[in-house]
Structures are given as C-alpha cells and as structure tokens.
Design a protein around this motif. Sequence first.
Motif, PDB file in Angstrom:
ATOM      1  N   ARG A  47       0.909  -1.173   0.034  1.00 52.38           N
ATOM      2  CA  ARG A  47       0.100   0.016  -0.088  1.00 52.38           C
ATOM      3  C   ARG A  47       1.027   1.304   0.032  1.00 52.38           C
ATOM      4  NH1 ARG A  47      -2.972   1.237   5.406  1.00 52.38           N
ATOM      5  NH2 ARG A  47      -1.219   2.071   5.779  1.00 52.38           N
ATOM      6  N   ASP A  48       1.919   1.183   0.952  1.00 55.64           N
ATOM      7  CA  ASP A  48       2.750   2.300   0.811  1.00 55.64           C
ATOM      8  C   ASP A  48       4.262   1.544   1.587  1.00 55.64           C
ATOM      9  OD1 ASP A  48       2.417   2.177   3.714  1.00 55.64           O
ATOM     10  OD2 ASP A  48       0.722   3.601   3.462  1.00 55.64           O
ATOM     11  N   LEU A  88      -4.049  -6.929  -6.023  1.00 57.28           N
ATOM     12  CA  LEU A  88      -3.862  -5.480  -6.662  1.00 57.28           C
ATOM     13  C   LEU A  88      -4.450  -4.639  -5.665  1.00 57.28           C
ATOM     14  CD1 LEU A  88      -6.016  -3.923  -8.353  1.00 57.28           C
ATOM     15  CD2 LEU A  88      -5.388  -5.328  -9.932  1.00 57.28           C
ATOM     16  N   ILE A  89      -3.573  -3.421  -5.811  1.00 56.24           N
ATOM     17  CA  ILE A  89      -4.247  -2.295  -5.079  1.00 56.24           C
ATOM     18  C   ILE A  89      -4.780  -1.179  -6.137  1.00 56.24           C
ATOM     19  CG2 ILE A  89      -3.669  -0.217  -3.719  1.00 56.24           C
ATOM     20  CD1 ILE A  89      -2.311  -2.437  -1.733  1.00 56.24           C
ATOM     21  N   ARG A  95      -8.811   0.580  -2.456  1.00 56.24           N
ATOM     22  CA  ARG A  95      -9.181  -0.690  -2.496  1.00 56.24           C
ATOM     23  C   ARG A  95      -8.105  -1.651  -2.685  1.00 56.24           C
ATOM     24  NH1 ARG A  95     -14.795  -1.490  -0.816  1.00 56.24           N
ATOM     25  NH2 ARG A  95     -15.406   0.614  -0.646  1.00 56.24           N
ATOM     26  N   LEU A  96      -8.164  -2.907  -2.008  1.00 55.02           N
ATOM     27  CA  LEU A  96      -7.198  -4.064  -2.374  1.00 55.02           C
ATOM     28  C   LEU A  96      -8.246  -4.835  -2.925  1.00 55.02           C
ATOM     29  CD1 LEU A  96      -4.566  -5.798  -0.178  1.00 55.02           C
ATOM     30  CD2 LEU A  96      -6.638  -7.197  -1.081  1.00 55.02           C
ATOM     31  N   TYR A  97      -7.846  -5.436  -3.969  1.00 50.52           N
ATOM     32  CA  TYR A  97      -8.846  -6.472  -4.603  1.00 50.52           C
ATOM     33  C   TYR A  97      -7.966  -7.838  -4.681  1.00 50.52           C
ATOM     34  CZ  TYR A  97     -11.645  -2.601  -6.439  1.00 50.52           C
ATOM     35  OH  TYR A  97     -12.330  -1.472  -6.419  1.00 50.52           O
ATOM     36  N   ALA A  98      -8.684  -9.134  -4.616  1.00 56.65           N
ATOM     37  CA  ALA A  98      -7.921 -10.387  -4.473  1.00 56.65           C
ATOM     38  C   ALA A  98      -9.096 -11.283  -5.034  1.00 56.65           C
ATOM     39  CB  ALA A  98      -7.562 -10.540  -2.907  1.00 56.65           C
ATOM     40  N   THR A  99      -8.496 -11.938  -5.911  1.00 56.10           N
ATOM     41  CA  THR A  99      -9.289 -13.257  -6.579  1.00 56.10           C
ATOM     42  C   THR A  99      -9.405 -14.439  -5.441  1.00 56.10           C
ATOM     43  OG1 THR A  99      -7.264 -14.190  -7.567  1.00 56.10           O
ATOM     44  CG2 THR A  99      -8.628 -12.680  -9.206  1.00 56.10           C
ATOM     45  N   GLU A 100     -10.607 -14.602  -5.454  1.00 50.09           N
ATOM     46  CA  GLU A 100     -10.849 -16.042  -4.419  1.00 50.09           C
ATOM     47  C   GLU A 100     -11.021 -17.272  -5.455  1.00 50.09           C
ATOM     48  OE1 GLU A 100     -13.473 -15.305  -1.152  1.00 50.09           O
ATOM     49  OE2 GLU A 100     -12.586 -13.341  -0.971  1.00 50.09           O
ATOM     50  N   GLY A 141      -6.150 -14.077 -11.734  1.00 55.58           N
ATOM     51  CA  GLY A 141      -5.034 -13.202 -12.019  1.00 55.58           C
ATOM     52  C   GLY A 141      -5.848 -12.136 -12.244  1.00 55.58           C
ATOM     53  N   LEU A 142      -5.128 -10.847 -11.787  1.00 55.94           N
ATOM     54  CA  LEU A 142      -5.823  -9.531 -11.785  1.00 55.94           C
ATOM     55  C   LEU A 142      -4.821  -8.409 -12.624  1.00 55.94           C
ATOM     56  CD1 LEU A 142      -7.088  -9.098  -8.197  1.00 55.94           C
ATOM     57  CD2 LEU A 142      -8.363  -9.090 -10.311  1.00 55.94           C
ATOM     58  N   ALA A 143      -5.612  -7.545 -13.142  1.00 55.03           N
ATOM     59  CA  ALA A 143      -4.892  -6.339 -13.820  1.00 55.03           C
ATOM     60  C   ALA A 143      -5.891  -5.193 -13.614  1.00 55.03           C
ATOM     61  CB  ALA A 143      -4.503  -6.525 -15.140  1.00 55.03           C
ATOM     62  N   LEU A 144      -5.569  -4.062 -13.647  1.00 49.86           N
ATOM     63  CA  LEU A 144      -6.371  -2.819 -13.576  1.00 49.86           C
ATOM     64  C   LEU A 144      -6.372  -2.135 -14.807  1.00 49.86           C
ATOM     65  CD1 LEU A 144      -8.532  -1.180 -11.582  1.00 49.86           C
ATOM     66  CD2 LEU A 144      -6.723  -0.123 -10.629  1.00 49.86           C
TER      67      LEU A 144
END
Length: 187
Positions: A47-48, A88-89, A95-100, A141-144
């Motif tokens: 996050r930081d 990913l943030i 927000r933090l997003y996470a796949t389940e 998998g995630l991307a923004l």
Amino acid sequence: NYYNDSVTLIDLATRAIIAEQDLRPGKIDPAASGQPGGEFPFAIVWRDNGRAYVSAPRDRQIVALDVAGRAIRVAKRIATTGEPTAMLIAPRTHRLYATEDNADRLAMVDLASDTLAGEPRLGLPDSLSAGPLGKGLNPNGLALTPAGTLLVTYGGINALAMVTPGAATAEVVGVVPTGWYPSAVAT
C-alpha cells in the motif's frame, strides 16, 4: 516464502536479508498454538512503505503487515470466504482486490480500515448467463486498466473477464475467450 509460511524483507542495494516474519499465529505467540493463519503465502502487494498485504490461501485470509525499518509485524488478519490468491491495489478507489479462485469471488478490502468491504461472486455478463452458475470459473489473475476496469482471468473457462467494481459489488461487463487456463494478466 510459500513452504515455510513466512515473508522476507530484503535490502536490494546490499542484497541482504533485513527481516523475516513467520505468519502463523502459533509461531508469533505460543499462546496461539494451533490457531490457523498465514499458511502458504501466495502474493504480496504494498500500500505504501509501511504497509504490505499477503494472501494466505490455505487459511482463507489476507494478512496485513506493518513494516518499519528492520522489522515486520503482523498487524491484522482479514478473513475471506474463499482462498485469496492474486491481489492488486487500486490507488484511485483505495481498495485492495483479491481473487478467490475456489469460491469464484472477488475480495474487496477498504484500505482505510483494513476491513472487507465486499466479496461479490463473479460470473458471466447478464447477457450471457442463462441462470445461476455452479463454481468453476477459478478467477486467478488481476490487472487494472487506467479507466478502473478490473481484468480477471477465469482459468476454469479459458476466459478474461472485464469487471466494473462498485463499493461492495462487482459487475462482469464482458468476457473474452483465451487459450487454455489463463492465470495472469497485465496492463
């Protein structure tokens, strides 16, 4: 460190280990022996400079870590319904997003409070869905995109989903067929 349930902080300039922290409650505090947590750490996001998050699929949690100088401390454990994997943030939404992957869900964590804001079930766009789906999409998998759309790989159906996240919901607005079992995406 997937097989020993820990994280390691490394100084890249000196290539030296700065700190290592076991994520299991019983290893941190013997009084918590036998309590599940932090096993099989899979992914990490920052996050930081002082806060990182690790997905722990085995125990269905996201572990928040405080990092200060040469120390790492488990700050909070955020329980999830499914096994969180990729994360990913999104800086714009905080927000933090996470796949389940085993629950076909998307964990949405509010970074201001480190609480679960929602865990919407992912599926197909309304125009493609003939009714409720069973499990098996396996989001992994995630991307923004710059516009704020989440790209989520669906390993179980060989597709890439385009997802518009809300405050505690997520709308799948489209899917694109891919090759066999996509497991990562980048923008």
